[in-house]
Design an enzyme around this catalytic site. Sequence first.
Site, PDB file in Angstrom:
ATOM      1  N   HIS A  95      36.020  -8.639  14.008  1.00 23.34           N
ATOM      2  CA  HIS A  95      35.196  -9.162  12.915  1.00 23.34           C
ATOM      3  C   HIS A  95      33.725  -9.204  13.312  1.00 23.34           C
ATOM      4  O   HIS A  95      33.345  -9.914  14.234  1.00 23.34           O
ATOM      5  CB  HIS A  95      35.683 -10.572  12.594  1.00 23.34           C
ATOM      6  CG  HIS A  95      34.981 -11.255  11.479  1.00 23.34           C
ATOM      7  ND1 HIS A  95      34.393 -12.487  11.610  1.00 23.34           N
ATOM      8  CD2 HIS A  95      34.782 -10.883  10.193  1.00 23.34           C
ATOM      9  CE1 HIS A  95      33.883 -12.855  10.463  1.00 23.34           C
ATOM     10  NE2 HIS A  95      34.096 -11.904   9.580  1.00 23.34           N
ATOM     11  N   GLU A 106      34.810  -4.393  12.026  1.00 24.32           N
ATOM     12  CA  GLU A 106      34.306  -4.767  10.702  1.00 24.32           C
ATOM     13  C   GLU A 106      32.805  -4.989  10.805  1.00 24.32           C
ATOM     14  O   GLU A 106      32.311  -5.388  11.876  1.00 24.32           O
ATOM     15  CB  GLU A 106      35.009  -6.059  10.240  1.00 24.32           C
ATOM     16  CG  GLU A 106      34.751  -6.435   8.788  1.00 24.32           C
ATOM     17  CD  GLU A 106      33.780  -7.580   8.586  1.00 24.32           C
ATOM     18  OE1 GLU A 106      33.651  -8.037   7.441  1.00 24.32           O
ATOM     19  OE2 GLU A 106      33.126  -8.019   9.559  1.00 24.32           O
ATOM     20  N   ASP A 134      28.913  -5.819   8.174  1.00 27.41           N
ATOM     21  CA  ASP A 134      28.341  -6.285   6.898  1.00 27.41           C
ATOM     22  C   ASP A 134      27.037  -5.519   6.662  1.00 27.41           C
ATOM     23  O   ASP A 134      26.180  -5.484   7.536  1.00 27.41           O
ATOM     24  CB  ASP A 134      28.031  -7.784   6.977  1.00 27.41           C
ATOM     25  CG  ASP A 134      29.258  -8.600   7.335  1.00 27.41           C
ATOM     26  OD1 ASP A 134      30.126  -8.776   6.465  1.00 27.41           O
ATOM     27  OD2 ASP A 134      29.349  -9.055   8.496  1.00 27.41           O
ATOM     28  N   HIS A 172      25.084 -10.140   8.887  1.00 25.13           N
ATOM     29  CA  HIS A 172      25.935 -10.875   7.958  1.00 25.13           C
ATOM     30  C   HIS A 172      25.178 -11.596   6.856  1.00 25.13           C
ATOM     31  O   HIS A 172      25.472 -11.434   5.672  1.00 25.13           O
ATOM     32  CB  HIS A 172      26.809 -11.884   8.707  1.00 25.13           C
ATOM     33  CG  HIS A 172      27.725 -12.640   7.782  1.00 25.13           C
ATOM     34  ND1 HIS A 172      27.371 -13.855   7.215  1.00 25.13           N
ATOM     35  CD2 HIS A 172      28.942 -12.326   7.282  1.00 25.13           C
ATOM     36  CE1 HIS A 172      28.350 -14.253   6.424  1.00 25.13           C
ATOM     37  NE2 HIS A 172      29.315 -13.363   6.443  1.00 25.13           N
ATOM     38  N   GLU A 229      31.819  -3.692   5.099  1.00 27.07           N
ATOM     39  CA  GLU A 229      31.693  -4.630   3.964  1.00 27.07           C
ATOM     40  C   GLU A 229      30.335  -4.484   3.302  1.00 27.07           C
ATOM     41  O   GLU A 229      29.293  -4.571   3.963  1.00 27.07           O
ATOM     42  CB  GLU A 229      31.876  -6.085   4.425  1.00 27.07           C
ATOM     43  CG  GLU A 229      31.758  -7.022   3.216  1.00 27.07           C
ATOM     44  CD  GLU A 229      31.921  -8.501   3.538  1.00 27.07           C
ATOM     45  OE1 GLU A 229      32.427  -8.848   4.622  1.00 27.07           O
ATOM     46  OE2 GLU A 229      31.509  -9.306   2.676  1.00 27.07           O
TER      47      GLU A 229
END
Length: 291
Positions: free
Chosen positions: A42, A69, A71, A84, A152
């Site tokens: 993450h 993952e 952002d 993020h 994401e």
Amino acid sequence: MFVRTATASTTAAALLGAGALLLPADRPEAPERQDAPVVVAHRGASGYAPENTLAAVDAADALGIDWVENDVHRTRDGVLVVLHDTDLKRTTDVEQVFPDRAPWAVKDFTAAELTKLDAGSWFGTQFTGARVPTLTQFLHRVEHNRQKLLLEIKSPATYPGIERDIIQVLGRSGWLDRSHVRSRLVIQSFGADSVKKVHSLRPDITTGFLGTPAVADLPAYAAFTDQINPSYATIGADYVAAVQRLKGPHGKRLRVNTWTVNKAADAVKARDYGVDGIITNFPDVVRDATS
Ligand code: G3P
Ligand code: CA
């Protein structure tokens, strides 16, 4: 995508030891054992290195973790960057470097300005000098490590057209060829419209919706998303099964990747709910607990 490695079931004979002779009626039930879920680092392995930096990608790689993952946001001059929050305060030294630029929103800074920020020292002095990576830099590092990416789209309403921009950068970086699209890339968002947009622009890309739609609404989601990726706190085995009963836009059953699971005991619970993947800051902890 996120295909799990099958684990052989423990057999009754193995449990009882060699030589045990059992008639069928006497045979105890083999205990249920779930396959190990795919483990996703993450924001990179963000328990060990500053989130969403190249160091966090490398930390996941050093642990042998394939899936990372991240952002994605967009700067004032249209460059896609990886971090993020919608502002730069928590994970950089922006308040010292640009004291007059409150509220320090990512969208108000140019990419050149972001290169002046330290995105590592807040996490640990050994990471001093880490930068906010551009999406291009991030993709190159993931590619260099032969890893896979769960990308994401953050706050899509803030960045109109970001889906098309992301697809353009992915294409330029070699991430939209058959092998990447087939097994190394998933694009997800909390914004259903954003996921729909990605699906309509590039129907071959695997997509994920972040959230826990009502079971009655799941068939509508299955028209445009391959994954339903809910918070761990919102799910149980019934919900996971309800999602997995449906087929997504590529004709395969919907998958479930839950977040953010950092404790071994929670990872075991999530595995036993039957999830396909677990998104975690401590991928080694989750892997060791669930494999
Ligand atoms: O990938 C799931 C997770 O990242 C969603 O929440 O806030 O950490 O981006 P957040
Ligand atoms: Ca995220």
